[in-house]
Design a protein around this motif. Structure first.
Motif, PDB file in Angstrom:
ATOM      1  N   LYS A   3      76.547   6.819  51.957  1.00  0.00           N
ATOM      2  CA  LYS A   3      76.983   7.798  53.123  1.00  0.00           C
ATOM      3  C   LYS A   3      75.949   8.949  52.610  1.00  0.00           C
ATOM      4  N   GLN A   4      75.826   9.250  51.207  1.00  0.00           N
ATOM      5  CA  GLN A   4      75.197  10.583  50.925  1.00  0.00           C
ATOM      6  C   GLN A   4      73.657  10.296  51.098  1.00  0.00           C
ATOM      7  N   ALA A   5      73.296   8.998  50.770  1.00  0.00           N
ATOM      8  CA  ALA A   5      71.940   9.024  50.885  1.00  0.00           C
ATOM      9  C   ALA A   5      71.292   8.878  52.464  1.00  0.00           C
ATOM     10  N   GLY A   6      72.341   8.446  53.156  1.00  0.00           N
ATOM     11  CA  GLY A   6      72.034   8.393  54.586  1.00  0.00           C
ATOM     12  C   GLY A   6      72.021   9.735  55.079  1.00  0.00           C
ATOM     13  N   ARG A   7      72.920  10.685  54.562  1.00  0.00           N
ATOM     14  CA  ARG A   7      72.626  11.982  54.856  1.00  0.00           C
ATOM     15  C   ARG A   7      71.374  12.796  54.588  1.00  0.00           C
ATOM     16  N   ASN A   8      70.812  12.314  53.293  1.00  0.00           N
ATOM     17  CA  ASN A   8      69.595  12.723  53.018  1.00  0.00           C
ATOM     18  C   ASN A   8      68.653  12.517  53.894  1.00  0.00           C
ATOM     19  N   THR A   9      68.781  11.171  54.353  1.00  0.00           N
ATOM     20  CA  THR A   9      67.328  10.799  55.097  1.00  0.00           C
ATOM     21  C   THR A   9      67.038  11.547  56.561  1.00  0.00           C
ATOM     22  N   VAL A  10      68.163  12.162  56.809  1.00  0.00           N
ATOM     23  CA  VAL A  10      68.088  12.869  58.124  1.00  0.00           C
ATOM     24  C   VAL A  10      67.846  14.215  57.894  1.00  0.00           C
ATOM     25  N   ARG A  11      67.323  14.722  56.825  1.00  0.00           N
ATOM     26  CA  ARG A  11      66.848  16.137  56.425  1.00  0.00           C
ATOM     27  C   ARG A  11      66.151  16.545  57.489  1.00  0.00           C
ATOM     28  N   PHE A  12      65.094  15.849  58.267  1.00  0.00           N
ATOM     29  CA  PHE A  12      64.197  16.419  59.177  1.00  0.00           C
ATOM     30  C   PHE A  12      64.989  17.158  60.155  1.00  0.00           C
ATOM     31  N   PHE A  13      66.488  16.834  60.598  1.00  0.00           N
ATOM     32  CA  PHE A  13      67.020  17.617  61.487  1.00  0.00           C
ATOM     33  C   PHE A  13      67.994  18.649  60.834  1.00  0.00           C
ATOM     34  N   ASN A  14      68.114  18.597  59.678  1.00  0.00           N
ATOM     35  CA  ASN A  14      68.855  19.988  59.210  1.00  0.00           C
ATOM     36  C   ASN A  14      68.463  21.376  59.609  1.00  0.00           C
ATOM     37  N   PRO A  15      69.199  21.835  60.140  1.00  0.00           N
ATOM     38  CA  PRO A  15      69.083  23.018  60.667  1.00  0.00           C
ATOM     39  C   PRO A  15      68.236  23.990  59.812  1.00  0.00           C
ATOM     40  N   GLN A  16      68.423  24.335  58.485  1.00  0.00           N
ATOM     41  CA  GLN A  16      67.733  25.082  57.473  1.00  0.00           C
ATOM     42  C   GLN A  16      66.391  24.804  57.855  1.00  0.00           C
ATOM     43  N   MET A  17      66.018  23.655  57.750  1.00  0.00           N
ATOM     44  CA  MET A  17      64.657  23.228  57.758  1.00  0.00           C
ATOM     45  C   MET A  17      63.819  23.410  58.854  1.00  0.00           C
ATOM     46  N   GLN A  18      64.731  23.018  59.987  1.00  0.00           N
ATOM     47  CA  GLN A  18      64.141  23.490  61.206  1.00  0.00           C
ATOM     48  C   GLN A  18      63.794  25.072  61.340  1.00  0.00           C
TER      49      GLN A  18
END
Ligand code: C2E
Ligand code: MG
Ligand code: MG
Ligand code: MG
Length: 284
Positions: A3-18
């Motif tokens: 689950k954690q790895a899965g969460r990491n792979t969607v980083r692109f949609f992380n609002p902070q990065m955005q």
């Protein structure tokens, strides 16, 4: 775990990065605008010799932002290098510096001053760079040995032979080279001896604790000894106190730059400083 790895792979949609991405895009469009509207300015920081006389200045870039006031280069140079905007701005810097130097050449208080500019690797590696320099040097009738270019070790290290060739072409135009932030990079003595350098510029980080830190003392002594044996000039940057100056004099370093003498100044204030210094020298 999964689950954690899965969460990491969607980083692109992380609002902070955005948010970071959109902030960078905003800065980039502001920088384009700034180049177009000429919001940049050169400040000048004096360089002093062991007799406490001004010998020249380093031109340091400032961005006069329409709402945020004056912004220093660490906040925008990296992005300008990445986007390639630094090439266009670099041309403006070179031209403005030489225009200024031409003014100085015509005035008794300033006619002996040299001027150093910082050249970024993207600009230096441009195919037209030498031609641009030739044109500008001639346009402003710049006398030999008046214009210095500050380069960093990282710029010199890749394609060393091409770089040396280009440095020789620029030398032929009367341009001198200073190796900026010296001691923080990785240049080997093999490379150093091949480079047509006029000057090594000791990085501020070694000057900071020069009076209390034994390793910094050893490093600075070694740089000075090396410069002497290579026959190149040495200047220390970031000199803030009389004690640092004394230590440097004792070690045989004869050129200094730092807040102890002056911060980087707008042109009119810099020229007042120089005029005052030459009046003081006459009455001393
Ligand atoms: P640098 O070329 O190593 O410039 C020295 C920096 O140290 C300058 O910061 C200067 O204001 C600061 N400084 C000078 N004396 C002292 C001192 O006594 N104490 C302290 N704490 N700092 C001192 P600045 O103007 O913010 O420039 C930072 C860097 O940005 C420069 O480092 C240079 O690498 C780059 N830069 C500045 N102007 C230009 C430019 O026109 N073109 C390019 N490509 N890079 C530039
Ligand atoms: Mg510099
Ligand atoms: Mg430096
Ligand atoms: Mg530095």
């Amino acid at each position: 775990q999964a689950k954690q790895a899965g969460r990491n792979t969607v980083r692109f949609f992380n609002p902070q990065m955005q948010a970071e991405i959109s902030q960078r895009m905003k800065l980039e469009s502001e920088l384009h605008q700034a180049v177009k509207e000429q919001q940049f300015e050169l400040f000048y920081q004096v360089q002093i010799n062991h007799q406490m006389q001004p010998t020249g200045a380093e031109a340091l870039l400032r961005w006069r932002h329409p709402t945020k006031g004056i912004i220093t280069p660490i906040e925008f140079i990296p992005q300008m290098e990445e986007s390639g905007l630094i090439v266009e701005l670099g041309y403006w810097i070179l031209n403005s510096a030489c225009e200024q130097l031409d003014q100085w050449q015509k005035n008794s208080h300033t006619k002996n001053l040299t001027l150093s500019i910082n050249v970024s690797s993207k600009q230096f590696k441009q195919a037209q760079f030498v031609e641009q320099c030739r044109e500008i040097i001639h346009r402003y009738h710049i006398a030999p040995q008046k214009l210095k270019m500050e380069l960093t070790e990282s710029l010199l290290l890749d394609d060393i032979n091409g770089t040396i060739k280009q440095m020789h072409s620029l030398n032929a135009l009367g341009i001198l080279f200073s190796l900026d932030d010296f001691g923080t990079g990785y240049s080997s003595l093999q490379y150093l001896k091949k480079l047509p350098l006029y000057q090594l510029k000791i990085d501020r980080s070694f000057v900071d604790e020069l009076t209390t830190n034994n390793s910094d003392q050893s490093i600075v002594k070694m740089i000075i000894a090396m410069a002497n044996s290579l026959g190149v000039n040495v200047i220390a940057e970031g000199v803030e106190t009389l004690e640092q100056q004394h230590a440097l004099i004792q070690m045989g370093c004869e050129h200094y730059q730092g807040y102890r003498y002056s911060k980087p100044l707008p042109i009119d204030i810099f020229e007042q400083y120089i005029q005052q210094a030459s009046i003081n020298a006459y009455s001393a």
